[in-house]
Design a protein around this motif. Structure first.
Motif, mmCIF file in Angstrom:
data_model
loop_
_atom_site.group_PDB
_atom_site.id
_atom_site.type_symbol
_atom_site.label_atom_id
_atom_site.label_comp_id
_atom_site.label_asym_id
_atom_site.label_seq_id
_atom_site.Cartn_x
_atom_site.Cartn_y
_atom_site.Cartn_z
ATOM 1 N N PRO A 114 45.868 50.098 26.584
ATOM 2 C CA PRO A 114 46.168 48.820 27.241
ATOM 3 C C PRO A 114 44.900 48.262 27.898
ATOM 4 O O PRO A 114 44.197 48.975 28.605
ATOM 5 C CB PRO A 114 47.218 49.192 28.286
ATOM 6 N N ILE A 115 44.605 47.010 27.622
ATOM 7 C CA ILE A 115 43.403 46.397 28.186
ATOM 8 C C ILE A 115 43.736 45.026 28.777
ATOM 9 O O ILE A 115 44.752 44.419 28.435
ATOM 10 C CB ILE A 115 42.264 46.258 27.148
ATOM 11 N N THR A 116 42.842 44.582 29.640
ATOM 12 C CA THR A 116 42.941 43.262 30.253
ATOM 13 C C THR A 116 41.660 42.504 29.935
ATOM 14 O O THR A 116 40.562 43.037 30.140
ATOM 15 C CB THR A 116 43.121 43.373 31.775
ATOM 16 N N VAL A 117 41.806 41.298 29.444
ATOM 17 C CA VAL A 117 40.657 40.437 29.173
ATOM 18 C C VAL A 117 40.657 39.336 30.220
ATOM 19 O O VAL A 117 41.620 38.581 30.340
ATOM 20 C CB VAL A 117 40.717 39.830 27.751
ATOM 21 N N ARG A 118 39.583 39.269 30.992
ATOM 22 C CA ARG A 118 39.444 38.259 32.051
ATOM 23 C C ARG A 118 38.360 37.264 31.635
ATOM 24 O O ARG A 118 37.281 37.654 31.209
ATOM 25 C CB ARG A 118 39.071 38.936 33.361
ATOM 26 N N VAL A 119 38.692 35.978 31.773
ATOM 27 C CA VAL A 119 37.760 34.907 31.427
ATOM 28 C C VAL A 119 37.554 34.057 32.678
ATOM 29 O O VAL A 119 38.517 33.628 33.312
ATOM 30 C CB VAL A 119 38.298 34.041 30.267
ATOM 31 N N GLU A 120 36.285 33.825 33.013
ATOM 32 C CA GLU A 120 35.944 33.015 34.182
ATOM 33 C C GLU A 120 35.061 31.852 33.748
ATOM 34 O O GLU A 120 34.243 31.996 32.835
ATOM 35 C CB GLU A 120 35.198 33.869 35.212
ATOM 36 N N TRP A 121 35.242 30.710 34.404
ATOM 37 C CA TRP A 121 34.434 29.524 34.120
ATOM 38 C C TRP A 121 34.401 28.647 35.358
ATOM 39 O O TRP A 121 35.144 28.860 36.304
ATOM 40 C CB TRP A 121 34.994 28.759 32.917
ATOM 41 N N ALA A 122 33.506 27.681 35.357
ATOM 42 C CA ALA A 122 33.387 26.742 36.477
ATOM 43 C C ALA A 122 33.934 25.392 36.042
ATOM 44 O O ALA A 122 33.616 24.899 34.963
ATOM 45 C CB ALA A 122 31.936 26.598 36.908
ATOM 46 N N ALA A 123 34.776 24.808 36.890
ATOM 47 C CA ALA A 123 35.354 23.490 36.608
ATOM 48 C C ALA A 123 35.289 22.660 37.874
ATOM 49 O O ALA A 123 35.916 23.000 38.870
ATOM 50 C CB ALA A 123 36.795 23.619 36.133
ATOM 51 N N GLY A 124 34.509 21.594 37.813
ATOM 52 C CA GLY A 124 34.407 20.705 38.966
ATOM 53 C C GLY A 124 33.799 21.384 40.184
ATOM 54 O O GLY A 124 34.178 21.087 41.303
ATOM 55 N N GLY A 125 32.890 22.326 39.955
ATOM 56 C CA GLY A 125 32.266 23.025 41.064
ATOM 57 C C GLY A 125 33.080 24.191 41.596
ATOM 58 O O GLY A 125 32.632 24.896 42.491
ATOM 59 N N ASN A 126 34.277 24.405 41.072
ATOM 60 C CA ASN A 126 35.128 25.501 41.513
ATOM 61 C C ASN A 126 35.201 26.569 40.432
ATOM 62 O O ASN A 126 35.263 26.259 39.246
ATOM 63 C CB ASN A 126 36.552 25.010 41.805
ATOM 64 N N ALA A 127 35.221 27.819 40.837
ATOM 65 C CA ALA A 127 35.358 28.923 39.883
ATOM 66 C C ALA A 127 36.827 29.073 39.507
ATOM 67 O O ALA A 127 37.700 29.092 40.369
ATOM 68 C CB ALA A 127 34.829 30.209 40.497
#
Length: 163
Positions: free
Chosen positions: A135-148
């Motif tokens: 079992p795994i978890t894939v986390r995706v992060e990005w910046a939108a409008g200056g907010n993470a």
């Protein structure tokens, strides 16, 4: 009778009537413009989140196609192990925290937005289950409008024995 005469003999609107109607119209338009502006903001955010979910699904499929035994051993040796997925020479590559990416590797980019992808072990299942599934978890992060912003999906990768 006086009112009837004013309405019939009227030749136009007074300045006060025009200003009052413009004020009312302006208030209505400002309210509706705020609605459309807010709807546009939600649409843009959902578009970026949909792209992030697709990036996470692609990363999950990439990890599933990797060597199952190596990934299982990596997670058995260190439960807190995380992989970072980057694009190197137009292909996905995974890197552990101990490894440094090659020059030319960069985060996944969709619509000129960089998505940082990490894959980690999900501690939901017992070890008997993990002999054939991880079992795994894939986390995706990005910046939108200056907010993470971030999103994550959970899944399992299967052993080659049962594929």
């Amino acid at each position: 009778m006086n009112f009837k005469k004013i309405v019939i003999d009227s030749k136009g609107f007074t300045l006060i009537e025009v200003l009052a109607s413009l004020t009312i119209l302006g208030i209505i338009l400002i309210g509706s413009m705020q609605f459309f502006s807010q709807a546009y903001g939600y649409t843009t955010l959902n578009q970026k989140k949909t792209a992030a979910i697709n990036v996470a699904r692609n990363a999950l499929m990439f990890i599933e196609n990797e060597n199952f035994i190596e990934i299982r051993k990596s997670f058995e040796d260190n439960r807190d192990e995380t992989f970072t997925i980057l694009i190197c020479d137009d292909t996905y590559e995974k890197f552990t925290e101990a490894q440094s990416p090659r020059p030319g590797c960069k985060p996944i980019m969709v619509n000129n937005i960089e998505y940082d992808v990490t894959v980690s072990h999900s501690d939901e299942q017992k070890s008997d289950y993990e002999r054939r599934f991880i079992p795994i978890t894939v986390r995706v992060e990005w910046a939108a409008g200056g907010n993470a912003k971030e999103t994550e999906i959970e899944g399992v990768i299967k052993s080659e024995d049962i594929r």
